[in-house]
Design a protein around this motif. Sequence first.
Motif, PDB file in Angstrom:
ATOM      1  N   VAL A 182       0.822  -1.219   0.000  1.00  0.00           N
ATOM      2  CA  VAL A 182       0.000   0.000   0.000  1.00  0.00           C
ATOM      3  C   VAL A 182       0.854   1.266   0.000  1.00  0.00           C
ATOM      4  O   VAL A 182       0.323   2.371   0.106  1.00  0.00           O
ATOM      5  CB  VAL A 182      -0.969   0.017   1.212  1.00  0.00           C
ATOM      6  N   SER A 183       2.158   1.106  -0.131  1.00  0.00           N
ATOM      7  CA  SER A 183       3.064   2.254  -0.137  1.00  0.00           C
ATOM      8  C   SER A 183       3.294   2.773  -1.551  1.00  0.00           C
ATOM      9  O   SER A 183       3.011   2.075  -2.535  1.00  0.00           O
ATOM     10  CB  SER A 183       4.415   1.862   0.482  1.00  0.00           C
ATOM     11  N   PRO A 184       3.819   3.983  -1.698  1.00  0.00           N
ATOM     12  CA  PRO A 184       4.131   4.504  -3.044  1.00  0.00           C
ATOM     13  C   PRO A 184       5.199   3.681  -3.753  1.00  0.00           C
ATOM     14  O   PRO A 184       5.347   3.774  -4.973  1.00  0.00           O
ATOM     15  CB  PRO A 184       4.633   5.927  -2.755  1.00  0.00           C
ATOM     16  N   GLN A 185       5.983   2.885  -3.009  1.00  0.00           N
ATOM     17  CA  GLN A 185       7.045   2.055  -3.595  1.00  0.00           C
ATOM     18  C   GLN A 185       6.580   0.629  -3.858  1.00  0.00           C
ATOM     19  O   GLN A 185       7.398  -0.296  -3.930  1.00  0.00           O
ATOM     20  CB  GLN A 185       8.273   2.028  -2.666  1.00  0.00           C
ATOM     21  N   ALA A 186       5.264   0.437  -3.988  1.00  0.00           N
ATOM     22  CA  ALA A 186       4.717  -0.922  -4.086  1.00  0.00           C
ATOM     23  C   ALA A 186       5.309  -1.722  -5.244  1.00  0.00           C
ATOM     24  O   ALA A 186       5.428  -2.949  -5.160  1.00  0.00           O
ATOM     25  CB  ALA A 186       3.195  -0.863  -4.219  1.00  0.00           C
ATOM     26  N   ARG A 187       5.705  -1.047  -6.319  1.00  0.00           N
ATOM     27  CA  ARG A 187       6.255  -1.759  -7.478  1.00  0.00           C
ATOM     28  C   ARG A 187       7.762  -1.994  -7.365  1.00  0.00           C
ATOM     29  O   ARG A 187       8.353  -2.631  -8.232  1.00  0.00           O
ATOM     30  CB  ARG A 187       5.944  -0.981  -8.762  1.00  0.00           C
ATOM     31  N   LYS A 188       8.357  -1.502  -6.313  1.00  0.00           N
ATOM     32  CA  LYS A 188       9.784  -1.714  -6.085  1.00  0.00           C
ATOM     33  C   LYS A 188      10.001  -3.054  -5.381  1.00  0.00           C
ATOM     34  O   LYS A 188       9.072  -3.660  -4.868  1.00  0.00           O
ATOM     35  CB  LYS A 188      10.352  -0.567  -5.246  1.00  0.00           C
ATOM     36  N   PRO A 189      11.238  -3.537  -5.317  1.00  0.00           N
ATOM     37  CA  PRO A 189      11.487  -4.870  -4.738  1.00  0.00           C
ATOM     38  C   PRO A 189      11.148  -4.952  -3.254  1.00  0.00           C
ATOM     39  O   PRO A 189      11.267  -3.972  -2.509  1.00  0.00           O
ATOM     40  CB  PRO A 189      12.998  -5.070  -4.961  1.00  0.00           C
ATOM     41  N   PHE A 190      10.720  -6.130  -2.834  1.00  0.00           N
ATOM     42  CA  PHE A 190      10.568  -6.467  -1.418  1.00  0.00           C
ATOM     43  C   PHE A 190      11.510  -7.631  -1.164  1.00  0.00           C
ATOM     44  O   PHE A 190      11.277  -8.745  -1.631  1.00  0.00           O
ATOM     45  CB  PHE A 190       9.125  -6.855  -1.096  1.00  0.00           C
ATOM     46  N   ILE A 191      12.594  -7.366  -0.451  1.00  0.00           N
ATOM     47  CA  ILE A 191      13.619  -8.377  -0.208  1.00  0.00           C
ATOM     48  C   ILE A 191      13.522  -8.834   1.247  1.00  0.00           C
ATOM     49  O   ILE A 191      13.738  -8.041   2.168  1.00  0.00           O
ATOM     50  CB  ILE A 191      15.034  -7.839  -0.495  1.00  0.00           C
ATOM     51  N   ALA A 192      13.175 -10.112   1.446  1.00  0.00           N
ATOM     52  CA  ALA A 192      13.031 -10.663   2.792  1.00  0.00           C
ATOM     53  C   ALA A 192      14.238 -11.511   3.144  1.00  0.00           C
ATOM     54  O   ALA A 192      14.669 -12.357   2.351  1.00  0.00           O
ATOM     55  CB  ALA A 192      11.756 -11.498   2.884  1.00  0.00           C
ATOM     56  N   VAL A 193      14.788 -11.293   4.328  1.00  0.00           N
ATOM     57  CA  VAL A 193      15.958 -12.033   4.804  1.00  0.00           C
ATOM     58  C   VAL A 193      15.609 -12.656   6.149  1.00  0.00           C
ATOM     59  O   VAL A 193      15.249 -11.935   7.090  1.00  0.00           O
ATOM     60  CB  VAL A 193      17.182 -11.112   4.983  1.00  0.00           C
ATOM     61  N   ASN A 194      15.702 -13.968   6.258  1.00  0.00           N
ATOM     62  CA  ASN A 194      15.495 -14.636   7.536  1.00  0.00           C
ATOM     63  C   ASN A 194      16.848 -14.782   8.222  1.00  0.00           C
ATOM     64  O   ASN A 194      17.664 -15.614   7.845  1.00  0.00           O
ATOM     65  CB  ASN A 194      14.851 -16.008   7.336  1.00  0.00           C
TER      66      ASN A 194
END
Length: 446
Positions: A182-194
């Motif tokens: 829902v952010s303005p950067q929604a089309r940018k990468p989401f990088i998850a690190v465990n």
Amino acid sequence: MSPEPQHFLDGRRILLVEDDPIMGESLAQRLAIEGAKVRWLSNGSEALRHFSHAAPELVICDIRLPDMSGEEVFRKLADGGASAPFLFITAFGDIDQAVRLTRAGAGDYMAKPFQMDTFLGRVKSLIRSRADETGAPVLGGTPEMLRIEAMLRRLASSPATVLLTGETGTGKEVAARFLHAVSPQARKPFIAVNCAAIPNDLLESEIFGHERGAFTGADRRHLGYAERAQDGVLFLDEIGELPDRLQAKLLRLIEERSFSRLGGEAILPLRARLLAATNRDLEQAAREGRFRADLYYRLAVVSVDLPPLRERRDDIPWLAGQFFDASLDRDRNILRGFSSLAIEAALAHDWPGNIRELRNRVERAVALAPGEWIMPADLFPQRRGDASAQADAGTLSAARDAAERRRIESALRETGGHVGATARLLGISRTTLWERMRRLGIHAAQ
């Protein structure tokens, strides 16, 4: 502007605080006709006591109340963190006060007398702005989850670091992805690190990257997660498992918004927003010296705690339905949904694995259920043939009683414990409601 939907107020939760019985009843009835769920209270003390249970989307409040002023109600709720807009109803002599409250963030005011159509227009305007902010529920429909979802929406356009806390399986990564979506950067990468899943000797390289020759086996440049996130989100899950050495590097990353690859000299900017999650009590760990206090305070600029599923049982049927729809292959499955007994069993379960456990059980049931309806044994196969577990689950009569008890208790909460209003909400007589409450051991709120 598109025309207002005919049933725009359907299901909207409105708290009405009005001591005049004629006006209060008139406003409550008209709002109910429009489809709103109205809780009508006659004094400020009741409003303060019932606000957290009602979780209203709008408060309509008279400025002059028998026990305190509407201004006191507004300020006490605002000091307690409430954010629902207020529509003040005021006599002509209180207009200056109403204007001052509106400037303080109350929402709007109306001077008596007023036309009902004008009143409804103001209500819909305030509800519409609230609806635009919250949208349809995504994380859950309970008041606490709606509050969390609204908070995440407000945080979406902010660069602030957010720390998501809660037990394992409560949906911390889902909440982080929702915030990003829902952010303005929604089309940018989401990088998850465990941070708990990567060996400590590799974690630094995975987060920050390395240059060729930085260590044995580094035969080429490797871009780390911080670099690959670009202008999107770097989500560090299980941040409490980060080793001490990397805690210091992460602190510098947050403070300086820059980093270097291992074995490199170039200073690279951190362009991504940082989100973190943990199932540990980091504040306690910081006090005990098991986690850097300075890093904790940098991470917890905004802290959002996700409640366990056992504390939001009303969300269980909704979540189960979401997972059912996502798992069902309608070309191959003959399943029609959950039986009432399966829902009762799900509501009675404590869900130690939280939402993750619910999703796994639903996916298994969809894959293996032999009939058209998912039954308790499909969700909890370990109970099949176990007489003691079947006894614990209770008889059909007990299951029905449990469902009836929950519905009555929910209706009582919606009406603030008002038995007559509860009976009308349930479509039964007051006498019938009293009899069922007596049989089920339910007591109306005092």
